[in-house]
Design a protein around this motif. Structure first.
Motif, mmCIF file in Angstrom:
data_model
loop_
_atom_site.group_PDB
_atom_site.id
_atom_site.type_symbol
_atom_site.label_atom_id
_atom_site.label_comp_id
_atom_site.label_asym_id
_atom_site.label_seq_id
_atom_site.Cartn_x
_atom_site.Cartn_y
_atom_site.Cartn_z
ATOM 1 N N GLU A 66 31.699 28.949 35.694
ATOM 2 C CA GLU A 66 32.386 28.974 34.066
ATOM 3 C C GLU A 66 33.127 30.045 33.909
ATOM 4 N N LEU A 67 32.532 31.198 34.007
ATOM 5 C CA LEU A 67 33.084 32.547 33.513
ATOM 6 C C LEU A 67 34.201 32.712 34.762
ATOM 7 N N PHE A 68 34.105 32.518 35.911
ATOM 8 C CA PHE A 68 34.698 32.888 37.179
ATOM 9 C C PHE A 68 36.448 32.430 36.830
ATOM 10 N N TRP A 69 36.302 31.186 36.263
ATOM 11 C CA TRP A 69 37.588 30.328 36.151
ATOM 12 C C TRP A 69 37.993 30.728 34.685
ATOM 13 N N GLN A 70 37.240 31.185 33.759
ATOM 14 C CA GLN A 70 37.584 31.747 32.481
ATOM 15 C C GLN A 70 38.416 33.035 32.674
ATOM 16 N N TYR A 71 37.935 33.876 33.842
ATOM 17 C CA TYR A 71 38.823 35.271 34.092
ATOM 18 C C TYR A 71 39.012 35.401 35.583
ATOM 19 N N PRO A 72 39.715 34.407 36.067
ATOM 20 C CA PRO A 72 39.879 34.612 37.600
ATOM 21 C C PRO A 72 40.645 35.637 37.858
ATOM 22 N N GLY A 73 41.632 36.130 37.317
ATOM 23 C CA GLY A 73 42.436 37.175 37.657
ATOM 24 C C GLY A 73 41.681 38.773 37.747
ATOM 25 N N VAL A 74 40.837 38.888 36.709
ATOM 26 C CA VAL A 74 40.194 39.968 36.533
ATOM 27 C C VAL A 74 38.902 39.867 37.622
ATOM 28 N N CYS A 75 38.367 38.690 38.035
ATOM 29 C CA CYS A 75 37.197 38.601 38.903
ATOM 30 C C CYS A 75 37.817 38.983 40.153
ATOM 31 N N LEU A 76 38.738 38.507 40.743
ATOM 32 C CA LEU A 76 39.462 38.615 41.875
ATOM 33 C C LEU A 76 40.292 39.870 42.130
ATOM 34 N N LEU A 77 41.007 40.647 41.259
ATOM 35 C CA LEU A 77 41.642 41.656 41.605
ATOM 36 C C LEU A 77 40.839 42.754 41.380
ATOM 37 N N GLY A 78 39.812 42.733 40.442
ATOM 38 C CA GLY A 78 38.888 43.941 40.071
ATOM 39 C C GLY A 78 38.356 44.527 41.392
ATOM 40 N N PRO A 79 37.458 44.014 42.128
ATOM 41 C CA PRO A 79 36.928 44.149 43.226
ATOM 42 C C PRO A 79 38.012 44.606 44.355
ATOM 43 N N LEU A 80 39.073 43.703 44.527
ATOM 44 C CA LEU A 80 40.346 44.004 45.337
ATOM 45 C C LEU A 80 40.828 45.490 44.927
ATOM 46 N N LEU A 81 41.147 45.502 43.721
ATOM 47 C CA LEU A 81 41.976 47.023 43.474
ATOM 48 C C LEU A 81 40.846 48.178 43.746
ATOM 49 N N ALA A 82 39.352 48.033 43.375
ATOM 50 C CA ALA A 82 38.445 48.918 43.653
ATOM 51 C C ALA A 82 38.387 49.379 45.013
ATOM 52 N N ASN A 83 38.330 48.394 46.026
ATOM 53 C CA ASN A 83 38.181 48.655 47.514
ATOM 54 C C ASN A 83 39.208 49.224 47.976
ATOM 55 N N ILE A 84 40.741 48.815 47.475
ATOM 56 C CA ILE A 84 41.907 49.480 47.934
ATOM 57 C C ILE A 84 41.989 50.823 47.542
ATOM 58 N N LEU A 85 41.720 51.086 46.349
ATOM 59 C CA LEU A 85 41.583 52.537 45.985
ATOM 60 C C LEU A 85 40.419 53.505 46.538
ATOM 61 N N TYR A 86 39.253 52.587 46.992
ATOM 62 C CA TYR A 86 38.425 53.494 47.652
ATOM 63 C C TYR A 86 38.911 53.531 49.324
ATOM 64 N N VAL A 87 39.756 52.827 49.772
ATOM 65 C CA VAL A 87 40.179 53.176 51.072
ATOM 66 C C VAL A 87 41.345 54.049 51.207
ATOM 67 N N LEU A 88 42.103 54.153 50.070
ATOM 68 C CA LEU A 88 43.140 55.165 50.090
ATOM 69 C C LEU A 88 42.706 56.644 49.797
ATOM 70 N N VAL A 89 41.587 56.827 48.921
ATOM 71 C CA VAL A 89 40.766 58.062 48.693
ATOM 72 C C VAL A 89 40.372 58.515 50.073
ATOM 73 N N CYS A 90 39.697 57.655 50.848
ATOM 74 C CA CYS A 90 39.176 57.813 52.183
ATOM 75 C C CYS A 90 40.235 58.417 53.278
ATOM 76 N N ILE A 91 41.377 57.638 53.182
ATOM 77 C CA ILE A 91 42.809 58.162 54.083
ATOM 78 C C ILE A 91 43.116 59.419 53.449
ATOM 79 N N LEU A 92 43.228 59.670 52.278
ATOM 80 C CA LEU A 92 43.608 61.008 51.643
ATOM 81 C C LEU A 92 42.907 62.133 52.296
#
Length: 278
Positions: free
Chosen positions: A44-70
């Motif tokens: 129920e909550l996932f489809w109430q906040y689909p954008g946050v649920c999907l983009l939140g961990p994706l953004l966090a992981n992308i930023l983590y990879v970028l920091v590692c590359i830097l």
């Protein structure tokens, strides 16, 4: 029982010894949960906040990879600079690189802990239906030091338990997994969060085992379904394997992102349902 006035921190009446109400409340601090309720609320909550649920961990992981590359690029530039001014294979070159490598390792641990806490905070907000936002992934700064120490302790416990018996590590993981949620939710000292984590899980071990086993089964089912469909399309329909494999990989990535995000939400919902009175 006797009408005596007691200090708030007392567990028994100072006059007659009767057990006070707060002791009974403390015994019922954590609730029993059902797998059906956890999955239902999570869905129920996932489809109430689909954008946050999907983009939140994706953004966090992308930023983590970028920091590692830097960090890797900076380390490479430092190494190249030192190699130009110092003799090759010189001890004076090795020692600074070892020192810089240790600094980079500590920084990497902090980066991992920072973004993991950000995901915990984000999904805790979702689980409590408190208007989560993508900015929540940057809210874990005050807990990061304790998270680094707790994560190292957690990984060491799992590693040595698996050395003794391969399933022992999974059992410990099932016992202690709520420690980051306790750090964020109750601002506990690092080591204390492990003891409290056992209190959270011990009354719901079978339910939690079934929940996580079901999610693992979904991952296996997704992989088998994609491989099976790709095989049928190539072998039976004679479609070119390149595009079929490409589409299967894209679907696998999309499905993996969904399942990863849903797992994070399920953990947060389970924690909230256990620790919040009905």
């Amino acid at each position: 029982m006797c009408g005596a006035v007691n200090p708030e921190e007392e567990f028994e009446c100072v006059s007659c010894g009767e057990e006070l109400q707060q002791t009974q409340s403390a015994q019922n601090e954590f609730q029993s949960i059902r797998a059906k309720d956890v999955f239902g609320r999570s869905w129920e909550l996932f489809w109430q906040y689909p954008g946050v649920c999907l983009l939140g961990p994706l953004l966090a992981n992308i930023l983590y990879v970028l920091v590692c590359i830097l960090m890797f690029v900076i380390g490479l530039l430092v190494f190249m600079g030192l190699s130009l001014v110092m003799p090759e294979n010189s001890l004076l070159l090795v020692l600074p690189m070892i020192f810089l490598g240790l600094i980079a390792l500590v920084m990497l641990l902090y980066v991992v802990a920072y973004f993991e806490l950000g995901k915990v905070i984000l999904f805790m907000r979702v689980a409590q239906d408190e208007q989560p936002a993508l900015s929540n992934i940057f809210a874990g700064g005050q807990f990061t030091g304790r998270m680094v120490l707790c994560s190292l302790l957690f990984e060491l416990l799992i590693f040595f338990a698996n050395m003794v018996f391969v399933l022992a590590g999974y059992a410990l993981a099932l016992l202690f997994w709520p420690y980051p949620y306790l750090l964020v939710d109750r601002n506990l000292p690092g080591v204390e969060s492990f003891g409290k984590a056992v209190d959270v899980t011990k009354g719901n071990l079978i339910t939690l085992f079934l929940v996580f086993l079901s999610l693992f089964g979904l991952v296996i089912l997704e992989a088998v379904a994609l491989i099976g469909l790709a095989y049928l399309m190539v072998a039976q329909l004679s479609l070119p394997p390149g595009p079929v494999v490409g589409v299967a990989c894209l679907l696998g990535v999309a499905g993996g992102l969904f399942l990863y995000s849903f797992l994070q939400l399920v953990k947060a919902v389970a924690y909230v349902q256990i620790t919040r009175a009905a």
